[in-house]
Write a protein that holds these residues in place. Structure first.
Motif, mmCIF file in Angstrom:
data_model
loop_
_atom_site.group_PDB
_atom_site.id
_atom_site.type_symbol
_atom_site.label_atom_id
_atom_site.label_comp_id
_atom_site.label_asym_id
_atom_site.label_seq_id
_atom_site.Cartn_x
_atom_site.Cartn_y
_atom_site.Cartn_z
ATOM 1 N N VAL A 7 -59.153 -10.172 -14.818
ATOM 2 C CA VAL A 7 -59.613 -10.754 -13.559
ATOM 3 C C VAL A 7 -58.921 -10.020 -12.416
ATOM 4 O O VAL A 7 -57.696 -9.902 -12.405
ATOM 5 C CB VAL A 7 -59.286 -12.255 -13.485
ATOM 6 N N VAL A 8 -59.708 -9.523 -11.482
ATOM 7 C CA VAL A 8 -59.155 -8.824 -10.329
ATOM 8 C C VAL A 8 -59.677 -9.499 -9.064
ATOM 9 O O VAL A 8 -60.882 -9.605 -8.867
ATOM 10 C CB VAL A 8 -59.553 -7.335 -10.310
ATOM 11 N N ALA A 9 -58.774 -9.962 -8.222
ATOM 12 C CA ALA A 9 -59.135 -10.514 -6.917
ATOM 13 C C ALA A 9 -58.457 -9.661 -5.856
ATOM 14 O O ALA A 9 -57.252 -9.409 -5.938
ATOM 15 C CB ALA A 9 -58.693 -11.964 -6.798
ATOM 16 N N THR A 10 -59.225 -9.196 -4.890
ATOM 17 C CA THR A 10 -58.675 -8.309 -3.886
ATOM 18 C C THR A 10 -59.179 -8.679 -2.506
ATOM 19 O O THR A 10 -60.256 -9.262 -2.364
ATOM 20 C CB THR A 10 -59.045 -6.842 -4.187
ATOM 21 N N GLY A 11 -58.389 -8.329 -1.494
ATOM 22 C CA GLY A 11 -58.774 -8.612 -0.117
ATOM 23 C C GLY A 11 -57.745 -8.049 0.836
ATOM 24 O O GLY A 11 -56.836 -7.323 0.439
ATOM 25 N N PRO A 12 -57.868 -8.381 2.122
ATOM 26 C CA PRO A 12 -56.891 -7.916 3.101
ATOM 27 C C PRO A 12 -55.501 -8.444 2.766
ATOM 28 O O PRO A 12 -55.334 -9.386 1.984
ATOM 29 C CB PRO A 12 -57.411 -8.507 4.418
ATOM 30 N N ALA A 13 -54.495 -7.836 3.366
ATOM 31 C CA ALA A 13 -53.119 -8.261 3.114
ATOM 32 C C ALA A 13 -52.908 -9.723 3.480
ATOM 33 O O ALA A 13 -52.119 -10.432 2.855
ATOM 34 C CB ALA A 13 -52.142 -7.372 3.880
ATOM 35 N N GLU A 14 -53.601 -10.179 4.515
ATOM 36 C CA GLU A 14 -53.473 -11.566 4.945
ATOM 37 C C GLU A 14 -54.788 -12.296 4.715
ATOM 38 O O GLU A 14 -55.818 -11.924 5.268
ATOM 39 C CB GLU A 14 -53.109 -11.630 6.433
ATOM 40 N N VAL A 15 -54.773 -13.318 3.848
ATOM 41 C CA VAL A 15 -55.946 -14.158 3.638
ATOM 42 C C VAL A 15 -55.546 -15.599 3.880
ATOM 43 O O VAL A 15 -54.370 -15.964 3.806
ATOM 44 C CB VAL A 15 -56.525 -14.001 2.214
ATOM 45 N N SER A 16 -56.526 -16.427 4.163
ATOM 46 C CA SER A 16 -56.244 -17.824 4.462
ATOM 47 C C SER A 16 -55.786 -18.571 3.221
ATOM 48 O O SER A 16 -56.068 -18.170 2.087
ATOM 49 C CB SER A 16 -57.498 -18.494 5.024
ATOM 50 N N GLY A 17 -55.086 -19.678 3.454
ATOM 51 C CA GLY A 17 -54.653 -20.503 2.341
ATOM 52 C C GLY A 17 -55.829 -21.049 1.559
ATOM 53 O O GLY A 17 -55.766 -21.186 0.331
ATOM 54 N N ASP A 18 -56.927 -21.357 2.246
ATOM 55 C CA ASP A 18 -58.113 -21.866 1.559
ATOM 56 C C ASP A 18 -58.677 -20.828 0.595
ATOM 57 O O ASP A 18 -59.110 -21.168 -0.512
ATOM 58 C CB ASP A 18 -59.190 -22.255 2.580
ATOM 59 N N THR A 19 -58.676 -19.561 1.010
ATOM 60 C CA THR A 19 -59.178 -18.499 0.140
ATOM 61 C C THR A 19 -58.291 -18.345 -1.085
ATOM 62 O O THR A 19 -58.781 -18.155 -2.208
ATOM 63 C CB THR A 19 -59.255 -17.170 0.903
ATOM 64 N N THR A 20 -56.988 -18.441 -0.891
ATOM 65 C CA THR A 20 -56.061 -18.344 -2.022
ATOM 66 C C THR A 20 -56.326 -19.458 -3.034
ATOM 67 O O THR A 20 -56.350 -19.218 -4.248
ATOM 68 C CB THR A 20 -54.610 -18.424 -1.525
ATOM 69 N N VAL A 21 -56.541 -20.665 -2.533
ATOM 70 C CA VAL A 21 -56.827 -21.799 -3.418
ATOM 71 C C VAL A 21 -58.151 -21.578 -4.148
ATOM 72 O O VAL A 21 -58.274 -21.858 -5.339
ATOM 73 C CB VAL A 21 -56.861 -23.112 -2.609
#
Length: 227
Positions: free
Chosen positions: A196-210
């Motif tokens: 499983v690979v999840a990628t995004g900008p260095a800063e993501v919202s807490g909702d996205t992390t959840v």
């Protein structure tokens, strides 16, 4: 000169045949190595590197330029080869993958599914793997280090245990690249590696992390059914 004969031949220990080499369980024959790595386990790691690179560099640009024509609806579940399923987040765009029940004409589900939301992408990939989740994640880390050196994608930090909603145990670790950050998780379900690979900008919202955490823990394995 006096010669003493005892009637017993005394063997010189140097004349004894050499003891056969007995490798331990971790030893890999030379003809199966590539830069010190076991060739049999390099392929899964290379796939993860390729997926992560595409997700980090290409998918965000595509996402900004092309509207989704397939959006996750409530209750959708995606399936990949090996009877592995996961529940994508409602409203995310499906860029590759097949819903449970929509088996392709070929009879096999694809081995990869990807969903995206803005610059954040989430991919599940499966493949045969002879080992446990720790070994799969370690092979990914070793291969990325061997291929990239000080540049590119690197698994960072110590792996931590993660348990899915169905009780399957895996490991997860962060990774850092030139253009993005993310996490990589590894499971082995019934002899099949799940990456499983999840990628995004260095800063993501807490909702996205959840949301990402929920998609990882939603991974399951439908036993007793053909892939």
């Amino acid at each position: 000169m006096v010669t003493v004969t005892t009637g017993t031949k005394i063997d010189d220990p140097r004349d004894a045949p050499p003891r056969p080499f007995e490798p331990d369980d971790r030893w890999v024959p030379v003809d199966r190595r590539w830069f010190g790595l076991d060739r049999a386990t390099i392929a899964p790691a290379l796939i993860v590197i390729a997926v992560a690179s595409v997700m980090a560099l290409i998918l965000p640009a595509i996402d900004r330029a092309v509207p989704y024509d397939d959006t996750v609806a409530a209750g959708d579940v995606l399936e990949v080869k090996g009877d592995v399923t996961f529940t994508p987040a409602t409203g995310w765009g499906i860029t590759s993958g097949v819903r449970v029940g929509d088996r392709p004409v070929s009879g096999e589900y694809p081995d990869t599914a990807t969903v995206v939301d803005g610059d954040v992408a989430f991919t599940v990939h499966t493949g045969e793997f002879d080992g446990n989740a720790e070994a799969l994640l370690a092979q990914i880390a070793d291969t990325t280090d061997a291929l990239h050196g000080a540049q590119g994608l690197h698994v960072t930090g110590s792996p931590e245990t993660i348990v899915t909603d169905t009780g399957d145990r895996g490991v997860i670790a962060g990774y850092s690249g030139t253009h993005s950050d993310g996490v990589i998780a590894a499971f082995v379900l019934d002899g099949r590696g799940v990456e499983v690979v999840a990628t995004g900008p260095a800063e993501v919202s807490g909702d996205t992390t959840v949301t990402i955490a929920r998609m990882i823990t939603s991974i399951g394995h439908r036993t007793g059914e053909g892939s």
